[in-house]
Every structure is written in structure tokens, then in C-alpha cells.
Motif scaffolding. Structure first.
Motif, PDB file in Angstrom:
ATOM      1  N   GLU A  83       0.846  -1.202   0.000  1.00 37.82           N
ATOM      2  CA  GLU A  83       0.000   0.000   0.000  1.00 37.82           C
ATOM      3  C   GLU A  83       0.882   1.253   0.000  1.00 37.82           C
ATOM      4  N   ALA A  84       1.950   1.222   0.785  1.00 39.25           N
ATOM      5  CA  ALA A  84       2.871   2.365   0.837  1.00 39.25           C
ATOM      6  C   ALA A  84       3.568   2.559  -0.508  1.00 39.25           C
ATOM      7  N   VAL A  85       3.969   1.464  -1.151  1.00 40.83           N
ATOM      8  CA  VAL A  85       4.602   1.548  -2.466  1.00 40.83           C
ATOM      9  C   VAL A  85       3.604   2.104  -3.482  1.00 40.83           C
ATOM     10  N   THR A  86       2.356   1.651  -3.394  1.00 42.78           N
ATOM     11  CA  THR A  86       1.316   2.148  -4.286  1.00 42.78           C
ATOM     12  C   THR A  86       1.163   3.654  -4.139  1.00 42.78           C
ATOM     13  N   LYS A  87       1.149   4.124  -2.903  1.00 45.76           N
ATOM     14  CA  LYS A  87       1.038   5.572  -2.659  1.00 45.76           C
ATOM     15  C   LYS A  87       2.261   6.297  -3.215  1.00 45.76           C
ATOM     16  N   GLU A  88       3.430   5.710  -3.040  1.00 47.52           N
ATOM     17  CA  GLU A  88       4.658   6.316  -3.561  1.00 47.52           C
ATOM     18  C   GLU A  88       4.603   6.432  -5.087  1.00 47.52           C
ATOM     19  N   ILE A  89       4.137   5.387  -5.741  1.00 50.47           N
ATOM     20  CA  ILE A  89       4.011   5.422  -7.204  1.00 50.47           C
ATOM     21  C   ILE A  89       2.988   6.482  -7.608  1.00 50.47           C
ATOM     22  N   LYS A  90       1.881   6.529  -6.874  1.00 48.07           N
ATOM     23  CA  LYS A  90       0.809   7.481  -7.161  1.00 48.07           C
ATOM     24  C   LYS A  90       1.303   8.929  -7.017  1.00 48.07           C
ATOM     25  N   ASP A  91       2.205   9.171  -6.073  1.00 48.09           N
ATOM     26  CA  ASP A  91       2.674  10.523  -5.759  1.00 48.09           C
ATOM     27  C   ASP A  91       3.919  10.953  -6.545  1.00 48.09           C
ATOM     28  N   LEU A  92       4.295  10.233  -7.589  1.00 54.21           N
ATOM     29  CA  LEU A  92       5.533  10.535  -8.317  1.00 54.21           C
ATOM     30  C   LEU A  92       5.502  11.868  -9.053  1.00 54.21           C
ATOM     31  N   LYS A  96      10.955  -0.367 -22.725  1.00 48.32           N
ATOM     32  CA  LYS A  96      11.030  -0.052 -24.159  1.00 48.32           C
ATOM     33  C   LYS A  96      10.854   1.444 -24.390  1.00 48.32           C
ATOM     34  N   TYR A  97       9.844   2.032 -23.739  1.00 54.55           N
ATOM     35  CA  TYR A  97       9.582   3.471 -23.888  1.00 54.55           C
ATOM     36  C   TYR A  97      10.749   4.302 -23.365  1.00 54.55           C
ATOM     37  N   CYS A  98      11.255   3.927 -22.205  1.00 53.46           N
ATOM     38  CA  CYS A  98      12.317   4.714 -21.582  1.00 53.46           C
ATOM     39  C   CYS A  98      13.653   4.574 -22.303  1.00 53.46           C
ATOM     40  N   SER A  99      13.834   3.506 -23.062  1.00 54.81           N
ATOM     41  CA  SER A  99      15.093   3.335 -23.798  1.00 54.81           C
ATOM     42  C   SER A  99      15.090   4.089 -25.127  1.00 54.81           C
ATOM     43  N   GLN A 100      13.917   4.558 -25.557  1.00 57.52           N
ATOM     44  CA  GLN A 100      13.841   5.358 -26.777  1.00 57.52           C
ATOM     45  C   GLN A 100      14.412   6.737 -26.503  1.00 57.52           C
ATOM     46  N   SER A 101      15.067   7.302 -27.516  1.00 57.05           N
ATOM     47  CA  SER A 101      15.619   8.644 -27.341  1.00 57.05           C
ATOM     48  C   SER A 101      14.487   9.659 -27.322  1.00 57.05           C
ATOM     49  N   GLU A 102      14.749  10.774 -26.636  1.00 57.51           N
ATOM     50  CA  GLU A 102      13.732  11.825 -26.480  1.00 57.51           C
ATOM     51  C   GLU A 102      13.464  12.553 -27.759  1.00 57.51           C
ATOM     52  N   LYS A 161       2.808   9.718 -21.347  1.00 59.21           N
ATOM     53  CA  LYS A 161       2.936   8.266 -21.517  1.00 59.21           C
ATOM     54  C   LYS A 161       3.346   7.628 -20.180  1.00 59.21           C
ATOM     55  N   LEU A 162       4.269   8.260 -19.472  1.00 57.99           N
ATOM     56  CA  LEU A 162       4.681   7.738 -18.164  1.00 57.99           C
ATOM     57  C   LEU A 162       3.546   7.852 -17.146  1.00 57.99           C
ATOM     58  N   GLN A 163       2.720   8.886 -17.263  1.00 55.92           N
ATOM     59  CA  GLN A 163       1.568   9.013 -16.373  1.00 55.92           C
ATOM     60  C   GLN A 163       0.605   7.842 -16.579  1.00 55.92           C
ATOM     61  N   ALA A 164       0.435   7.438 -17.836  1.00 55.82           N
ATOM     62  CA  ALA A 164      -0.432   6.287 -18.132  1.00 55.82           C
ATOM     63  C   ALA A 164       0.154   5.014 -17.521  1.00 55.82           C
ATOM     64  N   PHE A 165       1.465   4.818 -17.680  1.00 55.29           N
ATOM     65  CA  PHE A 165       2.116   3.660 -17.066  1.00 55.29           C
ATOM     66  C   PHE A 165       1.970   3.720 -15.544  1.00 55.29           C
ATOM     67  N   GLN A 166       2.148   4.906 -14.999  1.00 55.78           N
ATOM     68  CA  GLN A 166       2.049   5.107 -13.560  1.00 55.78           C
ATOM     69  C   GLN A 166       0.673   4.668 -13.049  1.00 55.78           C
ATOM     70  N   SER A 167      -0.390   5.112 -13.683  1.00 54.01           N
ATOM     71  CA  SER A 167      -1.728   4.756 -13.198  1.00 54.01           C
ATOM     72  C   SER A 167      -1.989   3.252 -13.342  1.00 54.01           C
ATOM     73  N   ARG A 168      -1.439   2.644 -14.379  1.00 54.70           N
ATOM     74  CA  ARG A 168      -1.596   1.194 -14.543  1.00 54.70           C
ATOM     75  C   ARG A 168      -0.815   0.436 -13.467  1.00 54.70           C
ATOM     76  N   THR A 222       4.273  -7.240 -18.183  1.00 49.39           N
ATOM     77  CA  THR A 222       4.000  -6.593 -19.469  1.00 49.39           C
ATOM     78  C   THR A 222       4.279  -5.100 -19.387  1.00 49.39           C
ATOM     79  N   LEU A 223       3.791  -4.481 -18.306  1.00 51.72           N
ATOM     80  CA  LEU A 223       4.022  -3.039 -18.109  1.00 51.72           C
ATOM     81  C   LEU A 223       5.502  -2.720 -17.990  1.00 51.72           C
ATOM     82  N   ALA A 224       6.218  -3.522 -17.225  1.00 54.00           N
ATOM     83  CA  ALA A 224       7.659  -3.291 -17.053  1.00 54.00           C
ATOM     84  C   ALA A 224       8.368  -3.344 -18.392  1.00 54.00           C
TER      85      ALA A 224
END
Length: 158
Positions: free
Chosen positions: A65-74, A152-158, A80-87, A145-147
Motif C-alpha cells: 500500500e505504501a509503495v502504491t502511494k509512492e508510485i501514485k505521488d511521483l 522499451k519506452y524509456c530506452s527510446q531517445s527523447e 505516456k509515463l503518467q499512463a504507465f504510472q496509473s496502470r 508486461t508493463l515493465a
């Protein structure tokens, strides 16, 4: 000479402000790292506490639960990262709830009396444990799957 000094001060201030603004700008890489670190913290908790006692499982549920809150509060800026975050939040909520349900059901089964009533409680607890484990297994698959998608997303150049 004073004009040169004035321009030197102005250039120094502009460079300092530019560096300050760019340092405050949360890059995709930094956001990815924060999300990955938080997710890894939860995954490590699960790996470390597999097949532990009821009380340990209840504590694991609270820790998740604490980890979930930590992820939620990032506070990620990248959409795209926000979508991953909520999932990931949903995945870790499922982990936490499933582990808590299984732990409570296991406790019920352990404390059941050796009677027909007790057998009914054990059977009911067994069904609850199976349901919780199925939910946790599905959440684990989603997490994998999410990981993979985040990596994959994070390894792509900006």
C-alpha cells in the motif's frame, strides 16, 4: 571596462538561470528512473516475502500500500509515463488487496475448529485464497508486461 563587467554579470546570471530552469525540468530519463525505482521497490518486497507467514503477509500488504502511494505521488509530467504510472498503481493495489485477502482467509482456515462448521470455513477460505492468488497472478502478468513496455519506452531517445 564597466560595460564589460556589466555584460559579464548579465551573462553569468543568464547562464545560471538557464541551468536552474533546465535542472528543474524533469527529463524523461529522470521520470523513467523514478517510476522504475518505485516499481522495483514493490517487486523486491513481493520477491522477498513469498510464502511467508500470515502476519508477514499482512505486513507485506501494508508495505505494498505504501509503495502504491509512492508510485501514485511521483508527479510525472510525461503523459505516456503518467499512463504507465496509473496502470502500475492498479497492479500494486491488486497485489496488496489479494495478499491481504489470502492472508485473512489463511488465518480463518488455521483457526477453524475440527467440526463440520470448521470444514465449511476451511472450504470457504480455500476458495478465497484461490481467488486472491488468481488475482495476484494476473496482476503479476500485467506488471511484467508493463515493465517491458516502460523499459522499451524509456530506452527510446527523447
Amino acid at each position: 571596462m564597466s560595460v564589460l563587467r556589466k555584460y559579464t554579470v548579465i551573462v553569468t546570471i543568464c547562464l545560471s538561470l538557464g541551468l536552474l530552469v533546465s535542472a528543474c525540468n524533469d527529463s524523461k530519463v529522470a521520470q523513467c528512473q523514478r517510476l522504475i525505482d518505485a516499481v522495483n521497490k514493490g517487486t523486491d518486497l513481493i520477491d522477498k516475502n513469498k510464502a511467508q507467514q500470515v502476519t508477514t503477509s499482512l505486513q507485506l500488504s501494508k508495505d505494498l500500500e505504501a509503495v502504491t502511494k509512492e508510485i501514485k505521488d511521483l508527479n510525472l509530467k510525461d503523459p505516456k509515463l503518467q499512463a504507465f504510472q496509473s496502470r502500475f498503481v492498479k497492479v500494486f493495489e491488486t497485489f496488496s488487496q489479494s495478499i491481504a485477502k489470502a492472508s485473512h482467509a489463511l488465518n480463518t482456515a488455521k483457526t477453524a475448529q475440527a467440526s463440520s462448521e470448521g470444514m465449511v470455513k476451511v472450504q470457504k477460505a480455500r476458495g478465497e485464497i484461490d481467488t486472491a492468488l488468481t488475482a495476484a497472478t494476473n496482476a503479476a502478468k500485467q506488471s511484467d508486461t508493463l515493465a517491458s513496455q516502460v523499459n522499451k519506452y524509456c530506452s527510446q531517445s527523447e
